[in-house]
Design a protein around this motif. Structure first.
Motif, short mmCIF file in Angstrom:
data_model
loop_
_atom_site.label_atom_id
_atom_site.label_comp_id
_atom_site.label_asym_id
_atom_site.label_seq_id
_atom_site.Cartn_x
_atom_site.Cartn_y
_atom_site.Cartn_z
N LYS A 260 0.84 -1.21 0.00
CA LYS A 260 0.00 0.00 0.00
C LYS A 260 0.87 1.25 0.00
O LYS A 260 0.61 2.21 -0.75
CB LYS A 260 -0.91 -0.02 1.23
CG LYS A 260 -1.87 1.16 1.28
CD LYS A 260 -2.78 1.05 2.49
CE LYS A 260 -3.75 2.25 2.52
NZ LYS A 260 -4.66 2.16 3.68
N ILE A 263 2.25 1.84 -3.43
CA ILE A 263 1.25 2.36 -4.37
C ILE A 263 0.99 3.84 -4.12
O ILE A 263 0.91 4.65 -5.06
CB ILE A 263 -0.07 1.55 -4.25
CG1 ILE A 263 0.13 0.10 -4.73
CG2 ILE A 263 -1.20 2.22 -5.03
CD1 ILE A 263 0.41 -0.04 -6.21
N LEU A 264 0.85 4.20 -2.83
CA LEU A 264 0.59 5.61 -2.48
C LEU A 264 1.77 6.50 -2.85
O LEU A 264 1.59 7.67 -3.22
CB LEU A 264 0.28 5.73 -0.99
CG LEU A 264 -1.04 5.09 -0.52
CD1 LEU A 264 -1.16 5.16 0.99
CD2 LEU A 264 -2.24 5.78 -1.18
N GLU A 267 1.81 7.88 -6.52
CA GLU A 267 0.84 8.93 -6.84
C GLU A 267 0.19 8.71 -8.21
O GLU A 267 0.01 9.63 -9.00
CB GLU A 267 1.53 10.31 -6.81
CG GLU A 267 2.06 10.68 -5.43
CD GLU A 267 2.68 12.05 -5.39
OE1 GLU A 267 2.76 12.68 -6.46
OE2 GLU A 267 3.07 12.49 -4.30
N GLN A 272 -3.85 3.18 -7.70
CA GLN A 272 -4.44 3.20 -6.36
C GLN A 272 -5.87 2.67 -6.39
O GLN A 272 -6.28 1.94 -5.49
CB GLN A 272 -4.41 4.63 -5.80
CG GLN A 272 -3.00 5.14 -5.50
CD GLN A 272 -2.99 6.59 -5.07
OE1 GLN A 272 -4.04 7.18 -4.78
NE2 GLN A 272 -1.80 7.19 -5.03
N TRP A 275 -5.78 -1.11 -6.79
CA TRP A 275 -5.33 -1.75 -5.55
C TRP A 275 -6.46 -1.76 -4.51
O TRP A 275 -6.68 -2.77 -3.83
CB TRP A 275 -4.11 -1.01 -4.99
CG TRP A 275 -3.52 -1.73 -3.80
CD1 TRP A 275 -2.60 -2.73 -3.82
CD2 TRP A 275 -3.84 -1.51 -2.43
NE1 TRP A 275 -2.32 -3.16 -2.56
CE2 TRP A 275 -3.08 -2.42 -1.67
CE3 TRP A 275 -4.70 -0.63 -1.76
CZ2 TRP A 275 -3.15 -2.48 -0.28
CZ3 TRP A 275 -4.77 -0.70 -0.37
CH2 TRP A 275 -3.99 -1.62 0.35
N GLU A 276 -7.19 -0.63 -4.38
CA GLU A 276 -8.30 -0.55 -3.43
C GLU A 276 -9.41 -1.53 -3.78
O GLU A 276 -10.02 -2.16 -2.90
CB GLU A 276 -8.85 0.88 -3.37
CG GLU A 276 -7.91 1.84 -2.65
CD GLU A 276 -8.40 3.28 -2.70
OE1 GLU A 276 -9.48 3.51 -3.31
OE2 GLU A 276 -7.70 4.16 -2.18
#
Length: 299
Positions: A260, A263-264, A267, A272, A275-276
């Motif tokens: 996570k 991924i964050l 940007e 993102q 992934w969510e």
């Protein structure tokens, strides 16, 4: 010692000034001697454990409960110099103590009933994993030594599973303790302190080292030995199952956190979002009730 080892008494330290021997002074009452350079063993530690004569409390306690100076010999055997078995012959009192305190004896051995009569070793108790090992190790020479020097021999312990004293169960311990192949002997020093009287016992130690190297388990005994080790391993795996499951879950959670953060850090809104979505699916799957699938055979 010098006849049997290439190196005697070298521990990397300088000898005490004026000393004429190679013993290492560990404390006021404990002296050690390290030997190495011999076939079938990694090395041998000779430990002289004496009564604490400099300690008045220990001397008074010794009057109430008499103790003797002892010579302990610990031989670490090579991996190919001993088959898989655990064996111990000791004075009755010492055998009870060792069975309660040592992990390998407690897990693999049982007390052999009527061993004194069966093997002609009066005053001694026998802890053995495999019957044929007892008959082989306790040959005429060993039995003769046990009878002649019964007042000096405290214990003889052979094991391929030696890991030291029994430890309290630790739920966080996910691996079994490391085991070694050893020959441990404990001898009582004669009251008059005549170490020359103990020379035959040192010869006995070397005889046992060579005896163990030559001895091979029969096919049936090897099968039994393997089963015993598999059973102990299975018991350990069962006892640590919950801890291992929790450790695996913690590793997975740490992996997800790292993923996570990665991924964050990029940007990238699209990454993102994907992934969510993937994480939401995983959570839904985790929360869904588990169904058992039954297969019905056609008539």
């Amino acid at each position: 010692m010098e006849d049997n080892f290439a190196l005697v008494g070298d521990d990397g330290k300088k000898e005490t000034e004026g000393s004429t021997f190679s013993f290492n002074k560990e404390s006021e009452s404990v002296y050690t001697l390290w030997c190495s350079g011999r076939t079938c063993c990694e090395g041998m530690l000779v430990e002289l454990k004496m009564i604490k004569r400099q300690d008045l409390v220990s001397l008074i306690a010794g009057i109430m409960k008499p103790v003797q100076d002892q010579l302990h010999i610990k031989v670490e055997l090579s991996a190919d110099s001993m088959d898989n078995f655990v064996f111990c012959v000791a004075s009755r009192k010492q055998a009870t103590k060792m069975f309660k305190e040592l992990n390998d004896l407690n897990k693999f051995c049982c007390l052999v009933s009527k061993a004194e009569d069966k093997y002609n070793i009066p005053g001694f108790a026998l802890l053995s994993e495999i019957a044929e090992v007892s008959a082989s190790i306790l040959d005429n020479k060993v039995v003769a030594a046990l009878n002649k020097y019964s007042h000096l021999i405290d214990y003889i312990h052979l094991s391929d599973q030696y890991s030291g004293p029994i430890q309290q169960e630790d739920p966080n311990q996910l691996k079994r303790p490391e085991v070694r192949r050893i020959l441990h002997c404990g001898f009582n020093v004669p009251v008059k302190g005549d170490l020359e009287e103990m020379k035959p016992l040192l010869i006995l130690v070397f005889y046992l080292m060579d005896r163990v190297r030559r001895y091979k388990l029969s096919k049936e005994a090897k099968v039994k030995s393997d089963k015993n080790r598999a059973a102990v391993e299975e018991e350990f795996m069962k006892s640590t199952h919950q801890a291992r499951a929790e450790a695996a879950a913690l590793r997975r959670e740490e992996k997800r956190k790292a993923e996570k953060e990665k991924i964050l850090a990029e940007e990238d809104p699209e990454k993102q979002r994907r992934w969510e979505k993937k994480e939401q699916k995983r959570q839904l799957k985790k929360q869904a009730p588990k169904m058992k699938q039954l297969s019905i055979k056609a008539l």
